[in-house]
Design a protein around this motif. Structure first.
Motif, short mmCIF file in Angstrom:
data_model
loop_
_atom_site.label_atom_id
_atom_site.label_comp_id
_atom_site.label_asym_id
_atom_site.label_seq_id
_atom_site.Cartn_x
_atom_site.Cartn_y
_atom_site.Cartn_z
N LEU A 68 0.90 -1.30 -0.13
CA LEU A 68 -0.02 0.03 -0.01
C LEU A 68 0.82 1.39 -0.10
N GLY A 69 2.03 1.09 0.58
CA GLY A 69 3.02 2.13 0.58
C GLY A 69 3.23 2.63 1.95
N LEU A 70 3.12 1.91 2.94
CA LEU A 70 3.34 2.31 4.44
C LEU A 70 4.22 1.15 4.70
N VAL A 71 5.70 1.62 4.89
CA VAL A 71 6.69 0.33 5.24
C VAL A 71 7.09 0.89 6.56
N SER A 72 7.05 -0.52 7.36
CA SER A 72 7.22 -0.47 9.01
C SER A 72 8.52 -1.16 9.16
N LYS A 73 9.30 -0.52 10.16
CA LYS A 73 10.54 -1.06 10.72
C LYS A 73 10.14 -2.08 11.77
N THR A 74 9.09 -2.08 12.37
CA THR A 74 8.83 -2.92 13.33
C THR A 74 7.40 -3.87 13.48
N GLY A 75 7.28 -4.93 13.79
CA GLY A 75 6.11 -5.63 13.82
C GLY A 75 5.12 -5.10 14.95
#
Length: 572
Positions: free
Chosen positions: A248-255
């Motif tokens: 979608l375009g939302l990149v996370s660095k943590t679960g």
């Protein structure tokens, strides 16, 4: 195995690995029974991967904080030599020194301007992209930038505002997550129970039979109680959700972002650079006097003068929309007048004898004899730029923020999801009472943003903070969930749980809905797996569960949790 003198979730991994290894070692030495060294490898792998991801995330944040702090650690002070200034480390600065800042340089001290005038960009602390005019006697802060002026600054204090801001970010990010604390509280009671059951199983079977079945059955208890539904299957399920978010375009660095977004009840957004575009835009163009009927000629002149300049106002004027006039213009000379605007000489290349003196900038730049002619029929707080050509009033150009195209849809959809929505801004000009139904608070400092978040979370709300500036970093660290815009600095991205790469705000409601589905699925699956493991421990203690079967039960429960989460990600 212990964290602040309490049993932690690491204890379950340790016990499972030690139990499998001890049982296998005894079997190896005695030559009786099967060995299960591969089980040890699986458990240790799960633990090491989780630890590595956590450490990398934390180290990245501290690297960015140190990098930003280092950029403000060297200062130019005034000297009597030919250069007029010399560079020294911040540690050698005294309150008697005078700090010199040239156009385009960072202000590295909190102090008072004793000489100079110009625009200063204070985005780091106010979040506003529009530079502020500063003159002698005005206060400036470290972490801001001179846009076009040269300043001599008297230090007011050696305890800088930027250091306080970065320290608060570091302290907030070192605070253990609520999810980890909750897990450790549960394990505090669960782990002793597992140990007691395993020990009771060993003692009981030793009395009832012999040490070999006692060892196998007690090891089965430890293996079936291994937190692999949390340590392997749930992270895999979470990462499948994060993969979908990345699409979608939302990149996370943590679960943690999945769980945090799923629980959000209140969305707080920064205004400038988050809801609005990164640059100002022209909202009104009013031609004056003899130029009333030829506005496109004035626009062409303004574009020609402002195009080579990188000032935020100049960038807005350089793309001023116009119809072609058929004229070819050339800027013969131009001079920036710090804090006021620009003076230029423009000629028509088709008629080089037609030389025009052009003034573009603040009202105080305009000649006194025509200043009264610049009267716009507006009473709001939009920034006004004035244009004079050959000592005659030519135009008033009004600049404003432009909301992103996706702002309206995002705010309305969030409210449809029964989420509270608030907007915070450092801007002191009250332009709107609300934005598409979302309340807006003005004149909010970074510390006040932090207090606002603490206040509403103290009342039970789970806050998602969305921002882009360093001034948002403290509030991000305090919030249950945080997302940085794609154009944010590296420090802000390191502080936030995730980054909205394309700055498309309409993805926020979709992301929250996705996380809610995944969270419901994982929570249900973990509860099911927990019950399944309790039954498995009972069978293991009764001698009805071989260690290999215990491992299979663990894998089945993990796979079940994962498959449920995958289905949740695929749902529309």
């Amino acid at each position: 195995m212990f964290m602040e003198k309490r049993l932690s979730i690491e204890g379950l991994f340790t016990l499972s690995a030690v139990g499998a290894f001890a049982g296998s070692l005894v079997c190896t030495l005695t030559g009786k029974g099967a060995v299960y060294y591969e089980v040890v490898a699986i458990v240790l792998f799960i633990y090491m991967v989780g630890k590595m991801l956590g450490n990398r995330s934390r180290e990245k944040l501290f690297e960015e904080v140190d990098k930003l702090r280092a950029s403000f650690d060297y200062i130019y002070i005034q000297t009597t030599d030919t250069t007029g200034r010399t560079q020294i480390p911040l540690t050698k600065l005294t309150l008697e020194d005078r700090v010199v800042v040239a156009p385009g340089e960072a202000v590295c001290v909190d102090g008072i301007i004793v000489s100079g005038e110009g625009f200063v960009k204070e985005t780091a602390f106010t979040g506003e992209i529009e530079p502020v005019s500063k003159k002698v006697g005005d206060e400036v802060f470290s972490g801001t930038y001179s846009v076009d002026g040269s300043f001599i600054i008297r230090p007011k204090t050696l305890d800088r505002k930027i250091d306080l801001l970065l320290s608060m970010i570091e302290e907030a990010r070192q605070t253990p997550s609520a999810l980890m604390e909750q897990a450790n509280r549960l394990v505090k009671y669960f782990l002793p129970i597992v140990v007691l059951i395993s020990l009771a199983t060993f003692i009981g079977w030793t009395i009832y039979d012999s040490w070999m079945p006692a060892l196998i059955n007690s090891m089965s208890v430890l293996l079936v109680a291994c937190p692999c539904a949390l340590g392997l299957a749930t992270p895999l399920a979470i990462w499948s959700g994060l993969w979908k978010l990345a699409q979608l375009g939302l990149v996370s660095k943590t679960g943690q972002l999945i769980d945090a977004l799923a629980k959000v009840t209140h969305v707080v957004l920064d205004k400038t650079g988050t809801l609005t575009e990164d640059d100002l835009c022209v909202s009104d163009f009013i031609a004056l006097g003899e130029y009333t009927n030829i506005p496109n000629q004035v626009k062409a002149i303004v574009r020609a003068v402002e195009s080579p300049i990188g000032h935020p106002v100049a960038r807005a004027l350089a793309v001023l929309p116009q119809e072609s006039t058929g004229e070819s213009l050339s800027v013969v000379s131009s001079r920036i007048i710090a804090g006021k605007g620009i003076k230029a000489i423009v000629v028509n290349t088709d008629n080089k004898t037609q030389e025009m003196e052009v003034l573009i900038g603040e009202k105080q730049l305009m000649p006194l004899n025509i200043a009264d002619a610049f009267k716009a029929p507006f009473s709001d707080s939009k920034k006004e730029i004035y244009v004079a050509i050959n000592n005659q009033p030519a135009a008033i150009i009004r600049l404003d923020e432009a909301f992103r195209e996706t702002t309206q849809d995002a705010l309305l959809e969030l409210q449809k999801m029964s989420l509270a929505v608030s907007i915070l801004t450092g801007d002191t000009h009250k332009k709107y009472n609300d934005v598409h139904g979302a309340k807006i608070l003005y004149g909010i400092s970074p510390q006040e943003k932090d207090e606002y978040i603490k206040d509403i979370q103290g009342k039970g709300d789970k806050v998602l903070f969305v921002g882009d500036g360093i001034n948002d970093a403290i509030a991000m660290s305090e919030s249950s969930a945080s997302i940085a815009m794609g154009g944010a600095s590296e420090l802000v991205k390191s502080t936030a749980m995730g980054t909205l790469l394309n700055s498309n705000l309409s993805l926020l409601p979709k992301a929250i809905a996705l996380c809610q589905r995944v969270h419901r699925s994982v929570r249900g699956s973990v509860l099911y797996a927990a019950g399944y493991n309790i039954i498995g421990m009972s069978f293991a203690a009764a001698g009805k569960l071989h260690p290999v079967i215990a491992v299979l039960i663990m894998l089945v429960s993990s796979a079940f949790v994962t498959s449920r989460a995958f289905r949740a990600v695929r749902e529309r």
